[in-house]
Design an enzyme around this catalytic site. Sequence first.
Site, PDB file in Angstrom:
ATOM      1  N   LYS A  38       0.866  -1.188   0.000  1.00 60.45           N
ATOM      2  CA  LYS A  38       0.000   0.000   0.000  1.00 60.45           C
ATOM      3  C   LYS A  38       0.896   1.230   0.000  1.00 60.45           C
ATOM      4  O   LYS A  38       1.790   1.360   0.844  1.00 60.45           O
ATOM      5  CB  LYS A  38      -0.880   0.030   1.240  1.00 60.45           C
ATOM      6  CG  LYS A  38      -2.107  -0.835   1.132  1.00 60.45           C
ATOM      7  CD  LYS A  38      -3.055  -0.478   2.256  1.00 60.45           C
ATOM      8  CE  LYS A  38      -4.253  -1.389   2.270  1.00 60.45           C
ATOM      9  NZ  LYS A  38      -5.163  -1.058   3.389  1.00 60.45           N
ATOM     10  N   GLU A  61       1.184  -1.124  16.475  1.00 57.94           N
ATOM     11  CA  GLU A  61       0.849  -1.973  15.313  1.00 57.94           C
ATOM     12  C   GLU A  61       1.187  -3.437  15.598  1.00 57.94           C
ATOM     13  O   GLU A  61       0.535  -4.342  15.070  1.00 57.94           O
ATOM     14  CB  GLU A  61       1.585  -1.491  14.052  1.00 57.94           C
ATOM     15  CG  GLU A  61       1.270  -0.049  13.629  1.00 57.94           C
ATOM     16  CD  GLU A  61       0.015   0.112  12.765  1.00 57.94           C
ATOM     17  OE1 GLU A  61      -0.814  -0.816  12.698  1.00 57.94           O
ATOM     18  OE2 GLU A  61      -0.120   1.203  12.153  1.00 57.94           O
ATOM     19  N   HIS A 105       0.904   8.258  14.082  1.00 56.64           N
ATOM     20  CA  HIS A 105      -0.025   7.265  13.546  1.00 56.64           C
ATOM     21  C   HIS A 105      -0.278   6.144  14.571  1.00 56.64           C
ATOM     22  O   HIS A 105      -1.425   5.814  14.873  1.00 56.64           O
ATOM     23  CB  HIS A 105       0.524   6.705  12.231  1.00 56.64           C
ATOM     24  CG  HIS A 105      -0.290   5.591  11.672  1.00 56.64           C
ATOM     25  ND1 HIS A 105      -1.502   5.797  11.053  1.00 56.64           N
ATOM     26  CD2 HIS A 105      -0.094   4.249  11.673  1.00 56.64           C
ATOM     27  CE1 HIS A 105      -2.003   4.631  10.682  1.00 56.64           C
ATOM     28  NE2 HIS A 105      -1.167   3.673  11.048  1.00 56.64           N
TER      29      HIS A 105
END
Length: 364
Positions: free
Chosen positions: A140, A182, A262
């Site tokens: 991505k 993450e 993030h």
Amino acid sequence: MKTLNVDLGSRSYPIHIGTGLLDQPELIRPHIKGSEVMVVTNDTIAPHYLDRCLQLLDGYDVATTILPDGEQYKTLGTLNLVFDGLLKKHFTRRCTLIALGGGVIGDITGFAAASYQRGVNFIQIPTTLLAQVDSSVGGKTGVNHPLGKNMIGAFHQPQCVIADTDTLNTLDDRQLSAGVAEVIKYGLINDADFFDWLEANLPKLLCRDPGALSYAIERSCRDKAEVVAADEKESGVRALLNLGHTFGHAIETGTGYGTWLHGEAISCGMLMAAELSYKQGWFTEDELKRTEDILRLSNLPTLPPTSMTREQFIDIMSVDKKNLEKKIRLILMKGIGESFISDDFDQTLLDETISDSLSKAHQG
Ligand SMILES: NC(=O)c1ccc[n+]([C@@H]2O[C@H](COP(=O)([O-])OP(=O)(O)OC[C@H]3O[C@@H](n4cnc5c(N)ncnc54)[C@H](O)[C@@H]3O)[C@@H](O)[C@H]2O)c1
Ligand SMILES: [Zn+2]
């Protein structure tokens, strides 16, 4: 060194994980086609690692583009600086782009590679934990738009990923924790054993024990590679990797890119997804507590910014890429390690989840 393979037929590629990899030219050189190479990095990373990266490329026609550092520069304007460099050098379709940096550099460089002359090769050298466990793998790529995070982009797989864990030694603690968010995500999505391992090994991870880091990176990449191999372009199961991201992107967009990291936004987003799952009766109180505890112990935020409102959350969440026909779709959980894609949650409970989290944040 460990090598994993992302299994995508003719677009398959290796992920090398270990220490000292920036001193091993034989890992990168077989993946460079032609003689033209552009290394894209930023002004924070360049002083640490650019020379070592350039040493790997001895003999090639090498150009370098050094971008300003920060999520707020993940824009079409910055992307154009890469094209400027490529065109000034008259680089052809046989050039290779190398992303040396965190997720921002990886996403911009990957999108430049996807679109320069309709697509050229690229190689990822991720230098943050977040990039090593997530953004460098899976293809991505893209940039942000003022109205939405990662809204302009393409799927474009790299030729290889070289994750040198030594580079994490210069990363600050806040960035390390953002990467841990993450990592925890993979446990919550579909790997309950990994979640247990993380609960037991979190202190080692946070003090950068090399063995713990390598294991966590490898396991995260393996979990991600499996999902990507099953659904490269996200028509189904790959959406699970977005656990916490619909809420998290709303925070990143709502606060202005670069204010919250993030991984921090995703931490808060995962807890909001857990709360909604709990309110729906799908997640137990104990599971909710374990989720909150592991995020807290990782020094990650669990409450949204007080500058935001419920309406703002809903507005931004309504333009998420996962949505079909304007209905918000979320990744929710039926237990730790049992996430699923849902658009049949109760909208009132979503409103309540956001309001409750905001009022807890206001209470401090
Ligand atoms: N493509 C994907 O699948 C995917 C997945 C997850 C996240 N992302 C994107 O990744 C981005 C976040 O990535 P990130 O967390 O790596 O942020 P980042 O790229 O902004 O890097 C964080 C900070 O650390 C600095 N840095 C990087 N490596 C360093 C090192 N070794 N030593 C010292 N400083 C270093 C950077 O210059 C930056 O200031 C977001 O834009 C997010 O949307 C993409
Ligand atoms: Zn993410």
